[in-house]
Design a protein around this motif. Structure first.
Motif, PDB file in Angstrom:
ATOM      1  N   MET A  70     -22.444-157.340  -1.521  1.00 46.76           N
ATOM      2  CA  MET A  70     -21.808-158.444  -2.367  1.00 46.76           C
ATOM      3  C   MET A  70     -22.785-159.618  -2.570  1.00 46.76           C
ATOM      4  O   MET A  70     -23.168-160.200  -1.591  1.00 46.76           O
ATOM      5  CB  MET A  70     -20.411-158.788  -1.785  1.00 46.76           C
ATOM      6  N   LEU A  71     -22.914-159.937  -3.793  1.00 53.38           N
ATOM      7  CA  LEU A  71     -23.725-161.023  -4.059  1.00 53.38           C
ATOM      8  C   LEU A  71     -22.944-162.164  -4.732  1.00 53.38           C
ATOM      9  O   LEU A  71     -22.119-161.983  -5.650  1.00 53.38           O
ATOM     10  CB  LEU A  71     -24.773-160.699  -5.053  1.00 53.38           C
ATOM     11  N   ARG A  72     -22.931-163.390  -4.236  1.00 57.44           N
ATOM     12  CA  ARG A  72     -22.333-164.544  -4.719  1.00 57.44           C
ATOM     13  C   ARG A  72     -23.192-165.353  -5.179  1.00 57.44           C
ATOM     14  O   ARG A  72     -24.490-165.718  -4.398  1.00 57.44           O
ATOM     15  CB  ARG A  72     -21.460-165.182  -3.384  1.00 57.44           C
ATOM     16  N   VAL A  73     -22.897-166.081  -6.389  1.00 64.31           N
ATOM     17  CA  VAL A  73     -23.690-166.923  -7.160  1.00 64.31           C
ATOM     18  C   VAL A  73     -23.175-168.289  -7.122  1.00 64.31           C
ATOM     19  O   VAL A  73     -21.905-168.414  -7.564  1.00 64.31           O
ATOM     20  CB  VAL A  73     -24.246-166.572  -8.620  1.00 64.31           C
ATOM     21  N   PHE A  74     -23.881-169.302  -6.818  1.00 63.06           N
ATOM     22  CA  PHE A  74     -23.519-170.853  -6.665  1.00 63.06           C
ATOM     23  C   PHE A  74     -24.153-171.782  -7.612  1.00 63.06           C
ATOM     24  O   PHE A  74     -25.304-171.772  -7.514  1.00 63.06           O
ATOM     25  CB  PHE A  74     -23.158-171.425  -5.357  1.00 63.06           C
ATOM     26  N   PRO A  75     -23.367-172.572  -8.414  1.00 64.00           N
ATOM     27  CA  PRO A  75     -24.030-173.552  -9.115  1.00 64.00           C
ATOM     28  C   PRO A  75     -24.760-174.824  -8.271  1.00 64.00           C
ATOM     29  O   PRO A  75     -24.419-174.926  -7.130  1.00 64.00           O
ATOM     30  CB  PRO A  75     -23.204-174.279 -10.044  1.00 64.00           C
TER      31      PRO A  75
ATOM     32  N   GLN B 254     -22.566-171.886 -15.530  1.00 65.77           N
ATOM     33  CA  GLN B 254     -21.937-171.185 -16.699  1.00 65.77           C
ATOM     34  C   GLN B 254     -22.414-171.883 -17.872  1.00 65.77           C
ATOM     35  O   GLN B 254     -22.399-171.025 -18.975  1.00 65.77           O
ATOM     36  CB  GLN B 254     -20.390-171.325 -16.532  1.00 65.77           C
ATOM     37  N   SER B 255     -23.062-172.850 -17.993  1.00 66.99           N
ATOM     38  CA  SER B 255     -23.434-173.303 -19.402  1.00 66.99           C
ATOM     39  C   SER B 255     -25.050-173.588 -19.503  1.00 66.99           C
ATOM     40  O   SER B 255     -25.456-174.203 -18.531  1.00 66.99           O
ATOM     41  CB  SER B 255     -22.900-174.822 -19.634  1.00 66.99           C
ATOM     42  N   PRO B 256     -25.683-173.054 -20.227  1.00 69.53           N
ATOM     43  CA  PRO B 256     -25.393-172.090 -21.315  1.00 69.53           C
ATOM     44  C   PRO B 256     -25.057-170.606 -20.846  1.00 69.53           C
ATOM     45  O   PRO B 256     -25.101-169.643 -21.623  1.00 69.53           O
ATOM     46  CB  PRO B 256     -26.648-172.177 -22.127  1.00 69.53           C
ATOM     47  N   GLY B 257     -24.585-170.290 -19.524  1.00 73.09           N
ATOM     48  CA  GLY B 257     -24.321-169.038 -19.262  1.00 73.09           C
ATOM     49  C   GLY B 257     -25.111-168.584 -18.143  1.00 73.09           C
ATOM     50  O   GLY B 257     -26.321-169.206 -17.857  1.00 73.09           O
ATOM     51  N   LEU B 258     -25.050-167.476 -17.695  1.00 73.27           N
ATOM     52  CA  LEU B 258     -25.727-167.180 -16.521  1.00 73.27           C
ATOM     53  C   LEU B 258     -26.838-165.878 -16.948  1.00 73.27           C
ATOM     54  O   LEU B 258     -27.531-165.485 -15.907  1.00 73.27           O
ATOM     55  CB  LEU B 258     -25.043-166.412 -15.228  1.00 73.27           C
ATOM     56  N   ALA B 259     -26.398-165.569 -17.974  1.00 75.66           N
ATOM     57  CA  ALA B 259     -27.650-164.541 -18.646  1.00 75.66           C
ATOM     58  C   ALA B 259     -28.927-165.012 -18.670  1.00 75.66           C
ATOM     59  O   ALA B 259     -29.441-166.189 -18.992  1.00 75.66           O
ATOM     60  CB  ALA B 259     -27.205-164.192 -20.001  1.00 75.66           C
ATOM     61  N   GLY B 260     -30.038-164.117 -18.384  1.00 72.57           N
ATOM     62  CA  GLY B 260     -31.441-164.231 -18.140  1.00 72.57           C
ATOM     63  C   GLY B 260     -31.932-163.995 -17.027  1.00 72.57           C
ATOM     64  O   GLY B 260     -31.363-163.144 -16.378  1.00 72.57           O
TER      65      GLY B 260
ATOM     66  N   ARG C  49     -13.882-159.790 -10.666  1.00 66.55           N
ATOM     67  CA  ARG C  49     -13.004-160.802 -11.383  1.00 66.55           C
ATOM     68  C   ARG C  49     -13.509-162.074 -11.540  1.00 66.55           C
ATOM     69  O   ARG C  49     -13.369-162.806 -12.377  1.00 66.55           O
ATOM     70  CB  ARG C  49     -11.628-160.628 -10.591  1.00 66.55           C
ATOM     71  N   SER C  50     -14.217-162.482 -10.594  1.00 66.61           N
ATOM     72  CA  SER C  50     -15.189-163.825 -10.772  1.00 66.61           C
ATOM     73  C   SER C  50     -16.383-163.628 -11.511  1.00 66.61           C
ATOM     74  O   SER C  50     -17.110-162.927 -10.916  1.00 66.61           O
ATOM     75  CB  SER C  50     -15.331-164.271  -9.009  1.00 66.61           C
ATOM     76  N   ARG C  51     -16.597-164.645 -12.287  1.00 63.42           N
ATOM     77  CA  ARG C  51     -17.759-164.527 -12.997  1.00 63.42           C
ATOM     78  C   ARG C  51     -19.361-164.859 -12.192  1.00 63.42           C
ATOM     79  O   ARG C  51     -20.157-164.822 -12.533  1.00 63.42           O
ATOM     80  CB  ARG C  51     -17.752-165.545 -14.156  1.00 63.42           C
TER      81      ARG C  51
END
Length: 131
Positions: A97-102, A31-37, A78-80
């Motif tokens: 459904m796509l799940r993203v994991f750090p 999440q840091s600095p965010g998932l945008a990109g 609901r989940s980011r």
């Protein structure tokens, strides 16, 4: 039954607090600095195929498959870290459904895709963000 001593309760409480803090810090890796990109990488086992994901406030999308022939819109839930994949285009390409994991790397995530109507993971892979 033996009563717990004060020090045992304190140690158990401290362990719980550290466990929760570790989980929160692990989540912040994605999440840091965010998932945008723009994220690119590969998924699947046989065959392995390219995946390109773009996440932004204006709209998010996923392209995948040999020659990136499949495309669809990613809608947040609901989940980011979970997205609905819809408006899918391409022959043989399906929504899901796509799940993203750090991961341990700041600019890398693992993904797991489940086809609509299935409960098993259809494919998984790793994506990296490019500045």
């Amino acid at each position: 039954m033996r009563r717990a001593r004060v020090w045992q309760v304190v140690v158990a409480g401290a362990g719980l607090v550290m466990g929760v803090a570790g989980f929160v810090l692990w989540l912040r890796g994605a999440q840091s600095p965010g998932l945008a990109g723009q994220w690119t990488g590969s998924a699947g086992t046989e065959p392995v195929f390219p995946v390109a994901m773009e996440l932004s406030d204006e709209g998010s999308a996923l392209k995948w498959g040999v020659g990136l022939r499949c495309s669809g819109r990613l809608e947040p839930t609901r989940s980011r870290l979970v997205f609905t994949l819809d408006r899918v285009k391409g022959e043989g390409c399906v929504p899901g459904m796509l799940r993203v994991f750090p991961t341990q790397e700041l600019d890398q995530v693992a993904i797991k895709m489940t086809r609509q109507g299935d409960t098993d993971i259809t494919y998984s892979g790793t994506l990296s963000r490019h500045s």
